[in-house]
Design a protein around this motif. Structure first.
Motif, PDB file in Angstrom:
ATOM      1  N   TYR A   1       0.835  -1.201   0.000  1.00 47.66           N
ATOM      2  CA  TYR A   1       0.000   0.000   0.000  1.00 47.66           C
ATOM      3  C   TYR A   1       0.868   1.248   0.000  1.00 47.66           C
ATOM      4  O   TYR A   1       1.816   1.363   0.785  1.00 47.66           O
ATOM      5  CB  TYR A   1      -0.889   0.022   1.235  1.00 47.66           C
ATOM      6  N   CYS A   2       0.518   2.169  -0.858  1.00 51.91           N
ATOM      7  CA  CYS A   2       1.116   3.493  -0.852  1.00 51.91           C
ATOM      8  C   CYS A   2       0.444   4.328   0.228  1.00 51.91           C
ATOM      9  O   CYS A   2      -0.762   4.167   0.478  1.00 51.91           O
ATOM     10  CB  CYS A   2       0.890   4.118  -2.229  1.00 51.91           C
ATOM     11  N   ALA A   3       1.196   5.214   0.856  1.00 49.91           N
ATOM     12  CA  ALA A   3       0.654   6.053   1.914  1.00 49.91           C
ATOM     13  C   ALA A   3       1.231   7.460   1.804  1.00 49.91           C
ATOM     14  O   ALA A   3       2.328   7.638   1.273  1.00 49.91           O
ATOM     15  CB  ALA A   3       0.972   5.467   3.284  1.00 49.91           C
ATOM     16  N   ALA A   4       0.494   8.432   2.341  1.00 44.40           N
ATOM     17  CA  ALA A   4       0.973   9.816   2.303  1.00 44.40           C
ATOM     18  C   ALA A   4       0.391  10.599   3.458  1.00 44.40           C
ATOM     19  O   ALA A   4      -0.690  10.284   3.965  1.00 44.40           O
ATOM     20  CB  ALA A   4       0.590  10.480   0.981  1.00 44.40           C
ATOM     21  N   ASP A   5       1.134  11.617   3.890  1.00 46.11           N
ATOM     22  CA  ASP A   5       0.684  12.462   4.986  1.00 46.11           C
ATOM     23  C   ASP A   5       1.484  13.753   4.973  1.00 46.11           C
ATOM     24  O   ASP A   5       2.531  13.842   4.317  1.00 46.11           O
ATOM     25  CB  ASP A   5       0.858  11.752   6.324  1.00 46.11           C
ATOM     26  N   PHE A   6       0.998  14.733   5.741  1.00 39.31           N
ATOM     27  CA  PHE A   6       1.755  15.977   5.853  1.00 39.31           C
ATOM     28  C   PHE A   6       3.005  15.776   6.696  1.00 39.31           C
ATOM     29  O   PHE A   6       4.033  16.410   6.453  1.00 39.31           O
ATOM     30  CB  PHE A   6       0.880  17.083   6.454  1.00 39.31           C
ATOM     31  N   GLY A   7       2.930  14.907   7.685  1.00 39.60           N
ATOM     32  CA  GLY A   7       4.056  14.722   8.596  1.00 39.60           C
ATOM     33  C   GLY A   7       4.823  13.446   8.351  1.00 39.60           C
ATOM     34  O   GLY A   7       4.228  12.389   8.106  1.00 39.60           O
ATOM     35  N   PHE A   8       6.152  13.513   8.451  1.00 41.57           N
ATOM     36  CA  PHE A   8       6.963  12.323   8.222  1.00 41.57           C
ATOM     37  C   PHE A   8       6.710  11.276   9.297  1.00 41.57           C
ATOM     38  O   PHE A   8       6.621  10.086   9.011  1.00 41.57           O
ATOM     39  CB  PHE A   8       8.447  12.688   8.191  1.00 41.57           C
ATOM     40  N   ALA A   9       6.602  11.713  10.527  1.00 43.51           N
ATOM     41  CA  ALA A   9       6.391  10.746  11.611  1.00 43.51           C
ATOM     42  C   ALA A   9       5.063  10.011  11.419  1.00 43.51           C
ATOM     43  O   ALA A   9       4.959   8.806  11.644  1.00 43.51           O
ATOM     44  CB  ALA A   9       6.414  11.450  12.959  1.00 43.51           C
ATOM     45  N   ARG A  10       4.060  10.739  11.007  1.00 38.08           N
ATOM     46  CA  ARG A  10       2.750  10.119  10.816  1.00 38.08           C
ATOM     47  C   ARG A  10       2.764   9.132   9.661  1.00 38.08           C
ATOM     48  O   ARG A  10       2.114   8.098   9.719  1.00 38.08           O
ATOM     49  CB  ARG A  10       1.678  11.174  10.580  1.00 38.08           C
ATOM     50  N   VAL A  11       3.503   9.433   8.612  1.00 37.79           N
ATOM     51  CA  VAL A  11       3.480   8.554   7.444  1.00 37.79           C
ATOM     52  C   VAL A  11       4.139   7.216   7.767  1.00 37.79           C
ATOM     53  O   VAL A  11       3.907   6.240   7.069  1.00 37.79           O
ATOM     54  CB  VAL A  11       4.144   9.210   6.220  1.00 37.79           C
ATOM     55  N   THR A  12       4.962   7.164   8.800  1.00 37.03           N
ATOM     56  CA  THR A  12       5.577   5.893   9.188  1.00 37.03           C
ATOM     57  C   THR A  12       4.713   5.094  10.157  1.00 37.03           C
ATOM     58  O   THR A  12       5.025   3.936  10.453  1.00 37.03           O
ATOM     59  CB  THR A  12       6.942   6.120   9.865  1.00 37.03           C
ATOM     60  N   SER A  13       3.639   5.685  10.634  1.00 32.42           N
ATOM     61  CA  SER A  13       2.832   4.983  11.641  1.00 32.42           C
ATOM     62  C   SER A  13       1.335   5.005  11.326  1.00 32.42           C
ATOM     63  O   SER A  13       0.714   3.951  11.247  1.00 32.42           O
ATOM     64  CB  SER A  13       3.063   5.601  13.016  1.00 32.42           C
ATOM     65  N   ARG A  14       0.765   6.198  11.138  1.00 35.35           N
ATOM     66  CA  ARG A  14      -0.678   6.313  10.908  1.00 35.35           C
ATOM     67  C   ARG A  14      -0.948   7.335   9.816  1.00 35.35           C
ATOM     68  O   ARG A  14      -1.482   8.400  10.074  1.00 35.35           O
ATOM     69  CB  ARG A  14      -1.397   6.711  12.198  1.00 35.35           C
ATOM     70  N   PRO A  15      -0.587   7.005   8.583  1.00 33.17           N
ATOM     71  CA  PRO A  15      -0.801   7.966   7.501  1.00 33.17           C
ATOM     72  C   PRO A  15      -2.274   8.256   7.253  1.00 33.17           C
ATOM     73  O   PRO A  15      -3.123   7.406   7.477  1.00 33.17           O
ATOM     74  CB  PRO A  15      -0.160   7.294   6.288  1.00 33.17           C
ATOM     75  N   THR A  16      -2.524   9.450   6.754  1.00 29.08           N
ATOM     76  CA  THR A  16      -3.891   9.876   6.496  1.00 29.08           C
ATOM     77  C   THR A  16      -4.434   9.304   5.205  1.00 29.08           C
ATOM     78  O   THR A  16      -5.609   8.932   5.116  1.00 29.08           O
ATOM     79  CB  THR A  16      -3.951  11.416   6.434  1.00 29.08           C
ATOM     80  N   TYR A  17      -3.581   9.233   4.189  1.00 26.38           N
ATOM     81  CA  TYR A  17      -4.024   8.823   2.862  1.00 26.38           C
ATOM     82  C   TYR A  17      -3.438   7.467   2.482  1.00 26.38           C
ATOM     83  O   TYR A  17      -2.254   7.204   2.733  1.00 26.38           O
ATOM     84  CB  TYR A  17      -3.618   9.875   1.820  1.00 26.38           C
ATOM     85  N   TRP A  18      -4.282   6.654   1.853  1.00 26.38           N
ATOM     86  CA  TRP A  18      -3.882   5.311   1.445  1.00 26.38           C
ATOM     87  C   TRP A  18      -4.273   5.041  -0.004  1.00 26.38           C
ATOM     88  O   TRP A  18      -5.294   5.531  -0.479  1.00 26.38           O
ATOM     89  CB  TRP A  18      -4.594   4.262   2.306  1.00 26.38           C
ATOM     90  N   GLY A  19      -3.452   4.230  -0.673  1.00 26.41           N
ATOM     91  CA  GLY A  19      -3.833   3.710  -1.967  1.00 26.41           C
ATOM     92  C   GLY A  19      -4.648   2.438  -1.795  1.00 26.41           C
ATOM     93  O   GLY A  19      -4.900   1.987  -0.674  1.00 26.41           O
ATOM     94  N   GLN A  20      -5.039   1.856  -2.917  1.00 25.28           N
ATOM     95  CA  GLN A  20      -5.899   0.678  -2.870  1.00 25.28           C
ATOM     96  C   GLN A  20      -5.097  -0.618  -2.715  1.00 25.28           C
ATOM     97  O   GLN A  20      -5.682  -1.667  -2.417  1.00 25.28           O
ATOM     98  CB  GLN A  20      -6.763   0.608  -4.131  1.00 25.28           C
ATOM     99  N   GLY A  21      -3.804  -0.557  -2.931  1.00 21.26           N
ATOM    100  CA  GLY A  21      -2.953  -1.725  -2.762  1.00 21.26           C
ATOM    101  C   GLY A  21      -2.641  -2.432  -4.066  1.00 21.26           C
ATOM    102  O   GLY A  21      -3.444  -2.425  -5.003  1.00 21.26           O
ATOM    103  N   THR A  22      -1.476  -3.046  -4.120  1.00 21.03           N
ATOM    104  CA  THR A  22      -1.073  -3.848  -5.275  1.00 21.03           C
ATOM    105  C   THR A  22      -0.399  -5.113  -4.757  1.00 21.03           C
ATOM    106  O   THR A  22       0.396  -5.071  -3.834  1.00 21.03           O
ATOM    107  CB  THR A  22      -0.139  -3.044  -6.206  1.00 21.03           C
ATOM    108  N   GLN A  23      -0.737  -6.235  -5.364  1.00 21.39           N
ATOM    109  CA  GLN A  23      -0.246  -7.531  -4.902  1.00 21.39           C
ATOM    110  C   GLN A  23       1.160  -7.793  -5.413  1.00 21.39           C
ATOM    111  O   GLN A  23       1.439  -7.635  -6.607  1.00 21.39           O
ATOM    112  CB  GLN A  23      -1.170  -8.647  -5.370  1.00 21.39           C
TER     113      GLN A  23
END
Length: 122
Positions: free
Chosen positions: A95-117
């Protein structure tokens, strides 16, 4: 809102390589950091790698250090995960993830992709 779309997953033999891509669209100005997580069947989603806005700061899970490389192209609003020396235990939905904060993106990112196998055969 931010939309994230992954691509590049597939089936590869152990020892092989794959490159995942994640394209961001929408309010991309709200994104500072981007990252990758993975989830294997029956297991919790786990952090894989993250990168700051300029690429100067990066973080990796111990299990992928030295084998995976995260990068980004800000002109294209796209991040990448180059995966080398793949092992069967790397098999998971990524899963791709994104957030405003670096710390958050490593633990609880706000935005997620749909995933790729990603499937690694032995």
């Amino acid at each position: 809102q931010v939309q994230l779309v992954e691509s590049g997953g597939g089936l590869v033999q152990a020892g092989g390589s794959l490159r995942l891509s994640c394209a961001a669209s929408g309010r991309t100005s709200s994104i500072y950091a981007m990252g990758w997580f993975r989830q294997a069947p029956g297991k919790e989603r786990q952090f894989v790698a993250a990168i700051g806005s300029s690429g100067g700061i990066r973080s990796y899970a111990d299990s992928v250090k030295g084998r995976f490389t995260i990068s980004r192209d800000n002109a294209k609003n796209t991040e990448y995960l180059q995966m080398n020396s793949l092992k069967p235990e790397d098999t998971a939905v990524y899963y791709c993830a994104a957030d405003f904060g670096f710390a958050r993106v490593t633990s609880r990112p706000t935005y997620w992709g749909q995933g790729t196998q990603v499937t690694v055969s032995s």
